[in-house]
Design an enzyme around this catalytic site. Structure first.
Site, PDB file in Angstrom:
ATOM      1  N   ARG A 139      -7.030  -6.819   9.659  1.00  0.00           N
ATOM      2  CA  ARG A 139      -5.981  -6.086  10.395  1.00  0.00           C
ATOM      3  C   ARG A 139      -4.748  -6.932  10.705  1.00  0.00           C
ATOM      4  NH1 ARG A 139     -10.561  -2.594  13.460  1.00  0.00           N
ATOM      5  NH2 ARG A 139     -10.589  -0.887  11.949  1.00  0.00           N
TER       6      ARG A 139
ATOM      7  N   TYR B  22      -3.114   3.259   8.319  1.00  0.00           N
ATOM      8  CA  TYR B  22      -4.228   2.663   7.541  1.00  0.00           C
ATOM      9  C   TYR B  22      -4.828   1.425   8.198  1.00  0.00           C
ATOM     10  CZ  TYR B  22      -0.761  -0.199   4.734  1.00  0.00           C
ATOM     11  OH  TYR B  22       0.210  -1.044   4.292  1.00  0.00           O
ATOM     12  N   GLU B  23      -5.949   1.028   7.596  1.00  0.00           N
ATOM     13  CA  GLU B  23      -6.826  -0.023   8.176  1.00  0.00           C
ATOM     14  C   GLU B  23      -7.202   0.295   9.611  1.00  0.00           C
ATOM     15  OE1 GLU B  23      -6.548  -4.186   7.186  1.00  0.00           O
ATOM     16  OE2 GLU B  23      -5.735  -3.640   5.228  1.00  0.00           O
ATOM     17  N   GLY B  24      -7.430   1.576   9.857  1.00  0.00           N
ATOM     18  CA  GLY B  24      -7.799   2.046  11.187  1.00  0.00           C
ATOM     19  C   GLY B  24      -6.573   2.569  11.899  1.00  0.00           C
TER      20      GLY B  24
END
Ligand code: COS
Length: 386
Positions: free
Chosen positions: A243, A370-372
Site C-alpha cells: 500500500r 485500488y489496493e483496498g
C-alpha cells in the site's frame, strides 16, 4: 524510525526526476489518449534498473529499500501515474514470493523480475469485488503433483502483460477464505490460463488492466507459496507492504499537479497581474503545499518501518499495519483534493486535454479505490485501535 534521505536517495531522486522529465513526460498525453500498454516504458525502466530497486541483492535487486522505491514511484508519477505504477506493480506482484516463497522459488523467479525481463501481476480481485477477500471463489484442487485452478479474476493490473502472476485461490472451500486459501505462482502460457477482457479506464489509461481466466489450469505443486491455508495471511501481508507504493503514486500525482498549478498561477495574468497575487489562488496553493508535505512525511515514516522485508510470515505489529493503511488513505485523498484544486486554478484551461492537470485528476481517482478502497483502509485502521 529514521527517514532522513541518504545521499544515494537524493541522487536517485535527481536521476529519476531527470529521466521522468526528459523521457517520460513528453509522451504522457499520447499514451493516455491511446490507452494502450507501452513496452517502450518497460524497456526504459529495464535499462535504468528501476524494477528491482526494492529487491534483495542476492536475487539480482538493488536492495535500496522501500523508501528508495517510493521516491522513484513518486518522481515518475509526477509526470505520468501509469509509469510510476509500472515499477510499483513489479513489487506488488512479487511480494507474495518475497514474503512466503522458498529458496528455490525465489532463485527461480526473482532475478528476472528484478531486472524487469519478466513482469509481475498480483491476482486477487474477483467479480464479487476487491474488498471481501475471504469471500472469493477461485478454486485450486490438488491432483497428483499439480493443482488444478478454476475461476476468474478481474481488474488485474498488468494481467495481460505479466509473465509471472501470484494468484489467490481456495484449496479447501469448506474452511472458508481465512483458513482454506493458498497463493500460487502462475506463469504466462500455462495450459488453461488465458487473458479475458481488457478494461477501458477513466485514468491510468495505458496501464494494463485485465480479466484472467483459469479453466482447468494445471499448476505444478511446487508453485504453491508457503502452505495450504496461508493464502489469506500472505495476501494481507502483501497488501500491508504494497500500500505505501500506491501512496507514493498518489503523492507523485499530487506533487505534479501542484507544481504545474503553481507555475501556471505565476505566469497567468488577469486584472493586470499574475493570478498568484490573488489570495483566492495563492491560498489554494498554500493548502496544497501543506497537505503534500504532510502526506510525504506520513509516507516516508511508513517506509521507515517497512524498510526490511521480514524473514518469515510472523504478524506485523498493529502500528505497522495502521501506518501502511493511513499512508495509502491519506496520500490518495490528498491526491484527489489537490488535483481537483489544480484544475480549478487553471480554470477553463484546466478542463481541457491541452493541459495535464485533468489527466492527473482522472489518474488520482483510482488511488482512492485500488489496493483496498479508502473505506477498507479506515476499517483496517479502526481494527488496530480496538
Ligand atoms: N495481517 C495479518 N493478519 C491479518 C491482517 C493483516 N493485515 N488482517 C487480518 N488478519 C487476520 C486477522 O487477525 C484474523 O486472524 P485470526 O483468524 O487468526 O483471528 C484473520 O486474518 C481474519 O481477519 P478479519 O476477520 O479482519 O478478516 P475479514 O474477512 O473481515 O477481512 C479486511 C478483513 C476487510 C480488512 C480484508 O479482507 C481486506 O483487507 N480487504 C481488502 C483487500 C484489498 O485491498 N483488495 C484490493 C484488491 S487487491 S489490489
Amino acid at each position: 524510525m529514521q527517514y532522513t534521505l541518504t545521499e544515494e536517495q537524493e541522487l536517485l531522486r535527481e536521476t529519476v526526476r531527470r529521466l521522468a522529465k526528459e523521457r517520460v513526460e513528453p509522451g504522457a498525453r499520447e499514451r493516455d489518449e491511446k490507452g494502450k500498454f507501452d513496452w517502450e516504458m518497460v524497456t526504459l525502466f529495464r535499462e535504468n534498473d528501476l524494477f528491482g530497486l526494492d529487491f534483495p541483492a542476492e536475487y539480482g535487486g538493488s536492495d535500496a529499500g522501500m523508501l528508495s522505491l517510493i521516491i522513484a514511484v513518486e518522481e515518475l508519477s509526477k509526470v505520468d501515474a501509469s509509469a510510476g505504477l509500472l515499477i510499483d506493480l513489479q513489487e506488488l506482484g512479487t511480494l507474495p514470493i518475497m514474503l512466503a516463497g522458498n529458496e528455490e522459488q525465489k532463485k527461480k523467479y526473482l532475478p528476472k523480475l528484478a531486472s524487469g525481463e519478466h513482469l509481475a501481476a498480483f491476482a486477487l480481485t474477483e467479480t464479487s469485488g476487491g474488498s471481501d477477500v475471504a469471500g472469493f471463489r477461485c478454486q485450486a484442487k490438488k491432483d497428483g503433483d499439480s493443482y488444478i485452478l478454476n475461476g476468474s479474476k478481474i481488474f488485474i493490473s498488468n494481467g495481460g502483460v505479466a509473465d509471472v502472476l501470484t494468484v489467490y485461490a481456495l484449496t479447501n472451500p469448506e474452511k472458508g477464505g481465512h483458513k482454506g486459501a493458498a497463493v500460487f505462482i502462475v506463469e504466462k502460457g500455462m495450459p488453461g490460463f488465458s487473458v479475458g477482457k481488457k478494461e477501458d479506464k477513466m485514468g491510468i489509461r495505458w496501464s494494463d488492466t485485465a480479466e484472467l481466466i483459469f479453466e482447468d489450469c494445471r499448476v505444478p505443486a511446487e508453485n504453491l507459496l508457503g502452505a495450504e491455508g496461508m493464502g489469506f495471511h500472505i495476501m494481507m501481508k502483501t497488501l500491508d507492504f504494497a500500500r505505501p507504493g500506491i501512496a507514493g503514486q498518489a503523492l507523485g500525482i499530487a506533487a505534479g499537479a501542484y507544481e504545474y498549478a503553481l507555475a501556471y498561477a505565476k505566469e497567468r495574468v488577469a486584472f493586470g497581474q499574475p493570478v498568484f497575487n490573488f489570495q483566492g489562488v495563492s491560498f489554494k496553493l498554500a493548502d496544497m503545499c501543506i497537505r503534500i508535505e504532510a502526506a510525504r512525511h506520513l509516507l516516508y515514516k511508513t517506509c521507515a518501518v517497512y524498510q526490511e522485508l521480514p524473514k518469515d510470515m510472523s504478524r506485523l505489529s498493529p502500528e505497522q499495519i495502521r501506518l501502511s493503511a493511513m499512508a495509502k488513505c491519506f496520500c490518495s485523498d490528498v491526491a484527489m483534493w489537490v488535483t481537483t484544486e489544480a484544475v480549478q486554478v487553471l480554470g477553463g484551461y484546466g478542463y481541457t486535454r491541452e493541459f495535464p492537470v485533468e489527466r492527473m485528476m482522472r489518474d488520482a481517482k483510482i488511488t482512492q479505490i485500488y489496493e483496498g478502497t479508502n473505506e477498507i483502509q479506515r476499517l483496517v485502521i479502526a481494527n488496530t485501535l480496538k
